[in-house]
Scaffold this active site. Sequence first.
Site, PDB file in Angstrom:
ATOM      1  N   ALA A  74       4.456   4.052   2.990  1.00 14.89           N
ATOM      2  CA  ALA A  74       3.945   2.821   2.381  1.00 14.89           C
ATOM      3  C   ALA A  74       4.020   1.704   3.404  1.00 14.89           C
ATOM      4  CB  ALA A  74       4.777   2.462   1.152  1.00 14.89           C
ATOM      5  N   LYS A  75       3.398   0.594   3.128  1.00 16.56           N
ATOM      6  CA  LYS A  75       3.582  -0.586   3.976  1.00 16.56           C
ATOM      7  C   LYS A  75       3.242  -1.805   3.132  1.00 16.56           C
ATOM      8  CE  LYS A  75       4.728  -1.506   8.293  1.00 16.56           C
ATOM      9  NZ  LYS A  75       5.668  -0.742   9.115  1.00 16.56           N
ATOM     10  N   GLY A  76       3.890  -2.912   3.459  1.00 17.97           N
ATOM     11  CA  GLY A  76       3.576  -4.170   2.786  1.00 17.97           C
ATOM     12  C   GLY A  76       3.327  -5.238   3.825  1.00 17.97           C
TER      13      GLY A  76
ATOM     14  N   ASP B  68       9.864  -5.187   9.076  1.00 15.26           N
ATOM     15  CA  ASP B  68       8.883  -4.898  10.135  1.00 15.26           C
ATOM     16  C   ASP B  68       8.684  -6.214  10.883  1.00 15.26           C
ATOM     17  OD1 ASP B  68       6.949  -2.821  11.253  1.00 15.26           O
ATOM     18  OD2 ASP B  68       5.545  -4.423  10.825  1.00 15.26           O
TER      19      ASP B  68
ATOM     20  N   ILE C  37       0.852  -1.191   0.000  1.00 14.54           N
ATOM     21  CA  ILE C  37       0.000   0.000   0.000  1.00 14.54           C
ATOM     22  C   ILE C  37       0.885   1.238   0.000  1.00 14.54           C
ATOM     23  CG2 ILE C  37      -1.836   1.254   1.233  1.00 14.54           C
ATOM     24  CD1 ILE C  37      -2.744  -1.541   0.538  1.00 14.54           C
TER      25      ILE C  37
END
Length: 426
Positions: A115-117, A156, A70
């Site tokens: 962003a993040k995944g 993360d 995202i």
Amino acid sequence: MPKTKQAVALQSEETNPFLMVQQQIDAICQKINISETCRVRIRECERELIVRFPVKMDDGHVELFTGYRIQHNDSRGPSKGGIRYHPDVTLDDTRALATLMTLKSAVVNIPYGGAKGAVACDPKKLSRNELERLTRRYASEISLIIGPERDIPAPDVGTNPQVMAWIMDTYSMNKGYSVLGVVTGKPLELGGSKGRFEATGRGCTICARLTSKHLGISLNGAKVVVQGFGNVGLTTAKLMANEGCRIIGVSDSRGGIYNPNGLDMESVIRHKNEAGSVIDFNGAENITNNELLGLECDILIPAAMEHQIHEGNADSVKTKIIVEGANGPTTTEAAHILREKRIFIVPDILANAGGVVVSYFEWVQGLQSFFWSEDEVNHQLQRVMDNAFHEVLEISQREKVDMGEAAYMLAIKRISDTMEARGIFP
Ligand code: NAD
């Protein structure tokens, strides 16, 4: 037949982290007169990729996994944010974490968006080969939208430098040449930055030190409790002990340990490495995570997962300072209760920003192929965190709001200023 690993898709309104972040953004936009165009843009994610991909498991069967990448907002620069491997991770968790990344980069004033995944999987149940195949396939799927000038992943929860190395290698193989800047948090031999592994914990420690100084509390002998004993929690506990603090309680997903006289961090780390958990440490009492959060202390550092401090346990928290090592560890209702109890909270988007700051340094070093000493990295991190902390504190005092609101005010103003300056295409 492939089995499907589906993330839990539905979350109630009270526990949906994305709705919580959106509500906070709405409230702050109203308070500081942000234009309606900017408000509606900041509360949504700009680009969302959902991928469902097969992975061949060691026993020959095929499983289907769900992953996300995202990109929340890239007004201030390329999107930046970690990749989480966790069985319960959802699309809305990932959206919330991506939004926090935009805010975080803006608070510490580095030229990144957010962003993040995530992949819904349990990395502890995968063999090393399965983890590598899953990572390489996920990396291929999201390579449509990541890249050193576009969107740069990092570790993360559930991922680490090895996972970053596989992502970098997969991306590079598809390009035909090595692209160091596509991820940060890489191993040192692959263009990682000195000090990156400890950066988030170091940033938390800097925030704890600055807060104690502001409140006139000495760190020497201060009682500290840390929830979560992974990258952030373990490093913070170790560095806080080096500052002279007494670490009276720590925990991980299996439970916590407590010793009112202080825990020897090197021994606890050795025990965790050998036994796989901090529990059953010789010379401490086993306690639950809920009991840990209620221990009387000077500084509490939640560094595990979201929503650990909630309406049901906030009243039992007995600390003077909370430094939010984890993302979103405190629910909105809990924050109200803690405010009533006059607990000073350093919010996540400031407290745990040390990771993205040193990721930024790693990216700069990779792009220039010029690497810094650890002293230089730590010195620059200290400078950035110090500036950000004092900017947030100044707004908090001027506007008579808590540090959380002040950090959102600073971040949203910076993001909306760049949006206004860029205008709307076409
Ligand atoms: P990690 O996977 O290295 O460690 C997580 C730790 O929390 C583990 O010890 C795990 O056992 C423990 N844990 C999990 N669920 C728990 C529970 N319910 N109660 C108590 N302990 C529990 O992850 P990490 O990288 O240390 O990340 C922790 C938090 O910090 C996350 O919210 C993450 O988004 C945030 N964060 C991490 C970084 C980073 O650089 N790693 C940067 C910014 C924010």
